[in-house]
Design an enzyme around this catalytic site. Structure first.
Site, PDB file in Angstrom:
ATOM      1  N   ASP A  15      38.563  26.306  62.075  1.00 38.41           N
ATOM      2  CA  ASP A  15      39.262  27.219  62.976  1.00 38.41           C
ATOM      3  C   ASP A  15      38.960  28.633  62.519  1.00 38.41           C
ATOM      4  OD1 ASP A  15      41.196  28.106  64.946  1.00 38.41           O
ATOM      5  OD2 ASP A  15      42.556  28.502  63.286  1.00 38.41           O
ATOM      6  N   SER A  16      39.308  29.594  63.365  1.00 31.84           N
ATOM      7  CA  SER A  16      39.126  30.987  62.989  1.00 31.84           C
ATOM      8  C   SER A  16      40.015  31.373  61.806  1.00 31.84           C
ATOM      9  CB  SER A  16      39.456  31.878  64.190  1.00 31.84           C
ATOM     10  OG  SER A  16      40.742  31.566  64.676  1.00 31.84           O
ATOM     11  N   CYS A  78      39.811  25.411  66.933  1.00 33.61           N
ATOM     12  CA  CYS A  78      40.050  26.705  67.577  1.00 33.61           C
ATOM     13  C   CYS A  78      39.753  26.600  69.076  1.00 33.61           C
ATOM     14  CB  CYS A  78      39.136  27.736  66.932  1.00 33.61           C
ATOM     15  SG  CYS A  78      39.244  29.366  67.653  1.00 33.61           S
ATOM     16  N   GLU A 157      51.722  34.470  63.161  1.00 36.50           N
ATOM     17  CA  GLU A 157      51.220  34.659  61.792  1.00 36.50           C
ATOM     18  C   GLU A 157      52.237  35.420  60.944  1.00 36.50           C
ATOM     19  OE1 GLU A 157      47.200  35.277  60.977  1.00 36.50           O
ATOM     20  OE2 GLU A 157      46.724  33.572  62.244  1.00 36.50           O
ATOM     21  N   CYS A 189      46.053  27.393  72.655  1.00 39.96           N
ATOM     22  CA  CYS A 189      45.744  28.194  71.466  1.00 39.96           C
ATOM     23  C   CYS A 189      46.422  27.520  70.275  1.00 39.96           C
ATOM     24  CB  CYS A 189      46.274  29.616  71.645  1.00 39.96           C
ATOM     25  SG  CYS A 189      46.108  30.641  70.171  1.00 39.96           S
ATOM     26  N   HIS A 191      48.007  28.565  67.829  1.00 40.69           N
ATOM     27  CA  HIS A 191      49.294  29.077  67.343  1.00 40.69           C
ATOM     28  C   HIS A 191      50.480  28.763  68.257  1.00 40.69           C
ATOM     29  CE1 HIS A 191      46.433  31.288  64.982  1.00 40.69           C
ATOM     30  NE2 HIS A 191      47.354  31.959  64.331  1.00 40.69           N
TER      31      HIS A 191
HETATM   32  N1  DGL Z   1      42.412  29.914  66.759  1.00 36.37           N
HETATM   33  C1  DGL Z   1      42.423  30.795  67.898  1.00 36.37           C
HETATM   34  C2  DGL Z   1      42.485  29.933  69.173  1.00 36.37           C
HETATM   35  O1  DGL Z   1      42.995  28.840  69.188  1.00 36.37           O
HETATM   36  C3  DGL Z   1      43.574  31.784  67.837  1.00 36.37           C
HETATM   37  C4  DGL Z   1      43.377  32.854  66.781  1.00 36.37           C
HETATM   38  C5  DGL Z   1      42.159  33.708  67.041  1.00 36.37           C
HETATM   39  O2  DGL Z   1      42.172  34.515  67.985  1.00 36.37           O
HETATM   40  O3  DGL Z   1      41.205  33.557  66.282  1.00 36.37           O
HETATM   41  O4  DGL Z   1      42.000  30.364  70.181  1.00 36.37           O
END
Ligand code: DGL
Length: 272
Positions: A15-16, A78, A157, A189, A191
């Site tokens: 993931d990012s 992600c 976050e 997403c 989060h």
């Molecule tokens: N992990 C990203 C997503 O699910 C959210 C955080 C980001 O913008 O990197 O799209």
């Protein structure tokens, strides 16, 4: 010669940043006996506001990093990376690649009764149109309404998942979507499952929320089972965590993503 046996391959998840741990958590719950290896690209987060080319480049380097570790499957946790880079990674990698968009889209299609579905995600995920395409491919009659919610990621976050601030932000983003009469909303997403309560309040009791993380874990189980790739050993699998920036920050914020139950004690820094 050392007598060490090579490690059994893990399921690689990237993931990012820390958000994909919501997906990791669901996979770990569904498959406690599998080895899992997680990479959070915290040095380059967020992906959600970056261009397609940049996200594809980042996703490739994360995938290459996990591949060197000998993973047997790659999970793109992600949403933004799944939206932009899944086709590229699937074409380039020798292992099955699972993203979060298709499982979320499938669940939304099977749950909607009115044929009106909402999708929320990062600006990148929404701009890519990936969920709209995935839903249309399954049922072109379904109307999809998308909304980017960029402030949700920093709120989560920072631990602001309840109270007046996230409630006000959610109302601002979601009021229009609620007015469209959607009966199903995809949390597109990593989060957003942590804002479930706040989102549910704005959308009202009649709207089903689709948690892409849960649906992805189901897809991982099915794919491994169908391909006879499940680990047969019943002992618990190993858990490895890597981050491309400060491991201690990853551990602190990541623990929240895992529901606070799993301490993240060992996180290794890696250069992706
Ligand atoms: N992990 C990203 C997503 O699910 C959210 C955080 C980001 O913008 O990197 O799209």
């Amino acid at each position: 010669m050392s007598g060490r046996r090579p490690q059994e391959p893990a399921i690689g998840v990237f993931d990012s940043g820390v958000g994909g741990l919501t997906v990791f958590r669901r996979i770990a719950e569904a498959l406690p006996g599998e080895h899992l290896c997680y990479l959070g690209d915290t040095a380059r987060v967020p992906y959600g506001t970056k261009s397609a080319d940049t996200v594809i480049r980042y996703a490739r380097s994360c995938a290459a990093h996990l591949q060197v570790r000998g993973v047997k499957m790659l999970v793109v946790a992600c949403n933004t990376a799944s939206a932009y880079a899944l086709d590229v990674l699937s074409a380039e990698l020798p292992v099955p690649v699972i993203g979060v968009v298709a499982p979320g889209a499938r669940a939304a299609v099977s749950r909607t009764r009115t044929g009106r579905v909402g999708v929320i995600g990062t600006p990148g995920t929404v701009a890519s149109g990936a969920y709209v395409r995935a839903i249309a491919a399954l049922n072109p009659a379904i109307r999809v309404y998308s909304q980017a919610c960029p402030l949700f990621v920093p709120l989560v976050e920072d631990g602001w998942t309840t109270g007046s601030v996230p409630e006000a932000v959610a109302a601002r983003y979601l009021d229009k979507l609620a007015a469209k009469g959607v009966d199903t909303l995809v949390l597109g997403c990593t989060h957003y499952p942590l804002l479930r309560g706040v989102i549910a309040n704005v959308m009202g009791p009649g709207v089903r929320l689709v948690d892409s993380a849960k649906e992805t874990a189901k897809a991982v189980v099915e794919t491994l089972r169908d391909r006879r790739m499940l680990r047969t050993d019943t002992r618990p699998g190993r858990r490895e965590f890597y981050a491309s920036d400060a491991p201690e920050t990853f551990a602190r914020v990541g623990a929240r993503m895992l529901g606070g139950r799993t301490p993240l004690t060992q996180v290794e820094w890696v250069d992706v």
